[in-house]
Design a protein around this motif. Structure first.
Motif, PDB file in Angstrom:
ATOM      1  N   TYR A   1       3.534  26.136   6.066  1.00  0.00           N
ATOM      2  CA  TYR A   1       4.831  26.476   7.276  1.00  0.00           C
ATOM      3  C   TYR A   1       5.511  27.659   6.571  1.00  0.00           C
ATOM      4  O   TYR A   1       6.046  27.750   5.328  1.00  0.00           O
ATOM      5  CB  TYR A   1       5.749  25.249   7.001  1.00  0.00           C
ATOM      6  CG  TYR A   1       6.964  25.595   8.254  1.00  0.00           C
ATOM      7  CD1 TYR A   1       6.583  25.432   9.728  1.00  0.00           C
ATOM      8  CD2 TYR A   1       7.990  25.877   7.748  1.00  0.00           C
ATOM      9  CE1 TYR A   1       7.752  25.641  10.689  1.00  0.00           C
ATOM     10  CE2 TYR A   1       9.308  26.113   8.653  1.00  0.00           C
ATOM     11  CZ  TYR A   1       8.917  26.026  10.237  1.00  0.00           C
ATOM     12  OH  TYR A   1       9.910  26.166  11.076  1.00  0.00           O
TER      13      TYR A   1
ATOM     14  N   THR B   1      15.978  19.936  10.153  1.00  0.00           N
ATOM     15  CA  THR B   1      14.922  20.862   9.621  1.00  0.00           C
ATOM     16  C   THR B   1      15.079  22.227   9.575  1.00  0.00           C
ATOM     17  O   THR B   1      15.904  22.743  10.272  1.00  0.00           O
ATOM     18  CB  THR B   1      13.451  20.280  10.009  1.00  0.00           C
ATOM     19  OG1 THR B   1      13.316  20.686  11.346  1.00  0.00           O
ATOM     20  CG2 THR B   1      13.478  18.738  10.319  1.00  0.00           C
TER      21      THR B   1
ATOM     22  N   VAL C   1      17.281  15.449  12.064  1.00  0.00           N
ATOM     23  CA  VAL C   1      16.559  14.369  11.172  1.00  0.00           C
ATOM     24  C   VAL C   1      17.686  13.395  11.142  1.00  0.00           C
ATOM     25  O   VAL C   1      18.673  13.153  10.840  1.00  0.00           O
ATOM     26  CB  VAL C   1      16.261  14.794   9.584  1.00  0.00           C
ATOM     27  CG1 VAL C   1      15.515  13.715   9.067  1.00  0.00           C
ATOM     28  CG2 VAL C   1      15.504  15.947   9.914  1.00  0.00           C
TER      29      VAL C   1
ATOM     30  N   THR D   1      11.525  13.051   1.713  1.00  0.00           N
ATOM     31  CA  THR D   1      10.186  12.375   1.990  1.00  0.00           C
ATOM     32  C   THR D   1      10.775  10.969   2.760  1.00  0.00           C
ATOM     33  O   THR D   1      11.792  10.484   2.348  1.00  0.00           O
ATOM     34  CB  THR D   1       9.259  12.015   0.881  1.00  0.00           C
ATOM     35  OG1 THR D   1      10.062  11.249  -0.085  1.00  0.00           O
ATOM     36  CG2 THR D   1       8.766  13.500   0.223  1.00  0.00           C
TER      37      THR D   1
ATOM     38  N   SER E   1      10.704  11.455   8.221  1.00  0.00           N
ATOM     39  CA  SER E   1       9.925  11.679   9.393  1.00  0.00           C
ATOM     40  C   SER E   1       8.473  11.494   9.431  1.00  0.00           C
ATOM     41  O   SER E   1       8.065  11.048   8.367  1.00  0.00           O
ATOM     42  CB  SER E   1      10.314  13.373   9.650  1.00  0.00           C
ATOM     43  OG  SER E   1       9.399  14.031   8.966  1.00  0.00           O
TER      44      SER E   1
ATOM     45  N   GLU F   1       6.191  13.707   9.052  1.00  0.00           N
ATOM     46  CA  GLU F   1       5.573  14.597   8.017  1.00  0.00           C
ATOM     47  C   GLU F   1       5.558  14.246   6.725  1.00  0.00           C
ATOM     48  O   GLU F   1       6.284  13.178   6.178  1.00  0.00           O
ATOM     49  CB  GLU F   1       6.362  15.789   8.201  1.00  0.00           C
ATOM     50  CG  GLU F   1       6.539  16.432   9.609  1.00  0.00           C
ATOM     51  CD  GLU F   1       5.321  17.181   9.915  1.00  0.00           C
ATOM     52  OE1 GLU F   1       4.642  17.505   9.284  1.00  0.00           O
ATOM     53  OE2 GLU F   1       5.125  17.435  11.186  1.00  0.00           O
TER      54      GLU F   1
ATOM     55  N   GLU G   1      10.049  17.083   4.398  1.00  0.00           N
ATOM     56  CA  GLU G   1      10.678  18.022   5.355  1.00  0.00           C
ATOM     57  C   GLU G   1      11.828  18.861   4.456  1.00  0.00           C
ATOM     58  O   GLU G   1      12.235  18.229   3.467  1.00  0.00           O
ATOM     59  CB  GLU G   1      11.482  17.022   6.503  1.00  0.00           C
ATOM     60  CG  GLU G   1      10.780  16.445   7.302  1.00  0.00           C
ATOM     61  CD  GLU G   1      10.393  17.624   8.542  1.00  0.00           C
ATOM     62  OE1 GLU G   1      10.537  18.867   8.297  1.00  0.00           O
ATOM     63  OE2 GLU G   1       9.642  16.877   9.469  1.00  0.00           O
TER      64      GLU G   1
ATOM     65  N   VAL H   1      15.334  19.581   4.615  1.00  0.00           N
ATOM     66  CA  VAL H   1      16.334  18.989   5.256  1.00  0.00           C
ATOM     67  C   VAL H   1      17.747  19.629   4.923  1.00  0.00           C
ATOM     68  O   VAL H   1      17.885  19.623   3.652  1.00  0.00           O
ATOM     69  CB  VAL H   1      16.608  17.446   5.337  1.00  0.00           C
ATOM     70  CG1 VAL H   1      17.792  16.939   6.177  1.00  0.00           C
ATOM     71  CG2 VAL H   1      15.397  16.801   5.852  1.00  0.00           C
TER      72      VAL H   1
END
Length: 751
Positions: free
Chosen positions: A363, A396, A402, A615, A618, A620, A623, A625
């Protein structure tokens, strides 16, 4: 001819008369006549210039002339090439060509997207792709789900195909019925008109109006039809261009790099490959040299909303290269992509749900995203929450809000001092306070005012780093552990497996309970009570998940005596702010997090204040955040949370515990061991010392002297011996009731 020469006529002199005597005074000198030239032999004057042999050859030699012409052709050709290259490679020319090519590519890209959508709508290709992905990941649940969806889609398409067979008949019937109904309606209207105007001819008036309208519509259509046919292809091209442009369906070499566009914001497949090529990983370099080319499971795709956007790509790696190796070179990867290290996150795709082993999930946030301000807290002025659905805590890198889970989950926040841990807990507690059913209790092991504005909403609020507070918190943990057991039994009575909102609303004794422990290192690090507190906290987290009891902890240290490792491993949500070492990273996020690319060490101290690697918040793997900030002005003593708390108090459900509704716990400062032993023995003649110890804990669970680290069978025997009660070992240590009662009877009255 010398220009000083004169004409012969001008040089003749008169020779008549006597010549004057030479040398006499006043006489002329002797004249000497030059010889006359023969004018017959004189030629014309020739004008010219001196030339070199090469120039003379050009005038007289055809081969030399041919060579000169060829040389001139080559010279002129080179000039044409030079000026053409200059024109073609000029920035404006390149920009114009890319502009034209890019927008042409948008049309073809849009056509490809539309064709793909149409193909997927008419076939099962989408489901087949998802089924293959589920098979590759070994996810049987997803595989079954997508197979069922594929069969359902086939059945729907079959039904639609069968409907088309009956469609002509149904359409014909509908048209016929529509015509008949229209005729009847128009005839009825005509009859009404004829009656109203007493004119039988008015019966046909509605039919005439319909005929006129039809004629004018036909005229309008015939006039507009031609221009529409001419415009239709261009409208289609414009639509395809719009679709392709939104999807950025253009090759990377056509992307804009000119004025008005920051080239560093563009991430392409070619750019990612180039970045990987220059990571300095030997196995990667060798694979690329041998002709290996990466395969993209997901081409760079735009993600995010508003000002918070970036690119996500999933790419495979060659043999001998792991995602961890790439993550270890994260600073170089970020440099190669023109980003700060905190804006590039490379993780192991295989560790994600449905991910592929050996693939890199990359990302890349837009440059400068981390420096943009976080939006205001969404519930600052209005709204309520449901702890069974989670509460908002931040956004995010993509700008998505979130929500951190509350019911059925627990949380741990850690990081260096001043990086936003306490604010994260403040935001979390503020969200819980807006649930009218939730009960909240908070312990702050410091004398700060982080939660002073929250006090009206808190059923229990204590602060300070004193031993008395630690003992009170320990007693609270004992109560919570006992409450977990009570709620488990209550749920069994109700025939429920876990607490739901419906149960909470129906039963006041089963409200959601949220307890916060801020600066918890003071609690768990206490020399006398820390171990017991840690054991209780871990057990509450393990057993309390289904009973509606949730806890949150924040601390500055990841040492075992500051935050128990089992606690970190068992909570549902973990948040790590900026830390210095991988040990601290894994101490807050769990073992193996750093190796998987989940690294809060990339966060910049003070620069990324309020940003955490999270962690469990979400779907994923993790994230980034950025927590909402609830503004505080220490100079004025103003806290924005006060207004939210006032609104929360106004919307409480009757009976929800708040400040002053629960009695303050009185800590037990002393108990009589002999009397307690006699009480737990009751009418028994004797009991095992281990059983007596267990009964003492049940009798007074908060009494420090009866806790596990303070009392066991051997210690009980020693203490009773000091009080005159002999504990006999018959295989095991046994306590006799008669001896205890005798010691009580013989004890002095003032003892």
């Amino acid at each position: 001819m010398n220009p000083t020469d004169q004409d012969d006529e001008n040089t003749t002199t008169d020779t008549t008369g006597p010549a004057p005597a030479a040398g006499s005074a006043g006489e002329l000198a002797t004249v000497h006549h030059l010889p006359e030239r023969d004018t017959a032999k004189r030629g014309s004057v020739v004008k010219g210039e001196i030339v070199t042999p090469e120039e003379w050859a050009l005038l007289t030699d055809q081969k030399a002339q041919q060579a000169w012409r060829y040389a001139q052709y080559r010279k002129q050709g080179a000039a044409v090439v030079k000026y053409t290259r200059t024109a073609v490679t000029h920035d404006k020319t390149v920009a114009s060509a890319k502009f034209a090519g890019r927008h042409a590519a948008y049309v073809f890209g849009g056509a490809g997207i539309v064709a793909k959508r149409a193909w997927e709508a008419k076939t099962n290709s989408r489901y087949e792709r998802l089924i293959r992905a589920a098979e590759a990941s070994g996810n049987a649940e997803d595989l079954k789900h997508w197979e069922e969806r594929a069969e359902l889609a086939k059945e729907k398409r079959h039904r639609r195909a069968m409907d088309w067979l009956d469609a002509p008949i149904k359409v014909g019937k509908a048209l016929l019925l529509g015509v008949l109904v229209s005729i009847v309606v128009l005839f009825g209207i005509g009859c009404l008109l004829a009656i109203s105007f007493s004119d039988f001819s008015m019966i046909g008036a509605p039919f005439g109006v319909v005929a006129d309208v039809t004629r004018w519509v036909a005229i309008a259509v015939s006039v507009a039809w031609g221009p529409f046919l001419l415009a239709a292809p261009w409208i289609g091209v414009a639509a395809l261009h719009h679709i392709g442009r939104r999807a950025e369906a253009t090759p990377g070499w056509l992307t804009r790099t000119g004025a008005g566009t920051d080239a560093s914001t563009l991430v392409t497949a070619d750019g990612i490959v180039a970045a990987l090529r220059h990571l300095g990983i030997p196995a990667m370099n060798k694979a690329l040299k041998d002709g290996w080319l990466p395969r993209f499971e997901l081409n760079p795709t735009r993600e995010g909303s508003g000002a918070f956007k970036g690119y996500r790509a999933i790419v495979d790696l060659p043999m001998g290269v792991t995602p961890t190796m790439v993550a270890d070179r994260g600073d170089v990867l970020a440099k190669n992509l023109n980003r700060n290290a905190v804006e590039v996150w490379a993780t192991d795709h295989g560790r994600e749900r449905g991910g592929k082993a050996g693939y890199l999930n990359l990302y890349v946030a837009d440059s400068g995203v981390m420096d943009k301000p976080t939006p205001d807290y969404p519930l600052l002025h209005e709204g309520s929450t449901d702890v069974f659905a989670g509460v908002p805590i931040g956004i995010t890198q993509r700008g998505d809000v979130v929500s951190i889970p509350i019911n059925g989950s627990n949380a741990v926040f850690g990081g260096q001092p001043g990086q936003g841990k306490s604010n994260a807990v403040r935001v979390m507690v503020l969200g819980v306070s807006l649930d009218p059913l939730a009960e909240i209790r908070v312990h702050v092991f410091a004398m700060n005012g982080d939660f002073d504005a929250y006090e009206p909403r808190l059923a229990n609020y204590e602060k300070g780093a004193t031993t008395e507070h630690v003992e009170s918190a320990l007693a609270h943990l004992e109560d919570l552990y006992a409450e977990v057991g009570r709620r488990e039994g209550r749920l069994a009575e109700l025939g429920a497996k876990k607490l739901t909102r419906a149960i909470s609303e129906a039963h006041e004794d089963m409200r959601p309970l949220f307890v916060g422990f801020s600066e918890c290192h003071e609690l768990f690090g206490h020399a006398e009570h820390g171990k017991r507190a840690a054991d209780l906290a871990v057990n509450i987290v393990k057993r309390g998940r289904k009973t509606g009891i949730s806890t949150v902890y924040d601390t500055q240290s990841s040492r075992a005596d500051a935050i128990p490792s089992q606690l970190v491993e068992n909570v549902g949500a973990n948040g790590c702010f900026a830390v210095k070492t991988w040990r601290s990273n894994d101490g807050f996020l769990g073992d193996g997090s750093f190796a998987a690319g989940i690294r809060a060490t990339e966060l910049r101290f003070n620069v990324d204040r309020g940003t955490m690697v999270a962690t469990g918040m979400s779907d994923e793997l993790f994230e980034i955040v950025r927590t909402f900030f609830v503004e505080v002005d220490d100079d004025r003593g103003w806290d924005a949370a006060a207004d939210v708390i006032a609104r929360a108090m106004a919307q409480l459900k009757p009976g929800t515990p708040v400040a002053g509704t629960r009695p303050v716990r009185e800590l037990e400062t002393g108990r009589d061991l002999l009397e307690d032993v006699a009480e737990v023995l009751a009418d028994e003649d004797k009991a095992k010392a281990t059983d007596v110890v267990a009964r003492l804990r049940q009798l007074a669970p908060t009494h420090p002297a009866y806790r596990a680290e303070k009392l066991n069978a051997d210690k009980l025997a020693a203490q009773l011996g000091e009080l005159g009660v002999k504990v006999t070992k018959v295989g095991v240590l046994m306590v006799y009731t008669e001896r205890v009662r005798k010691a009580l009877a013989e004890r002095p009255a003032d003892a």
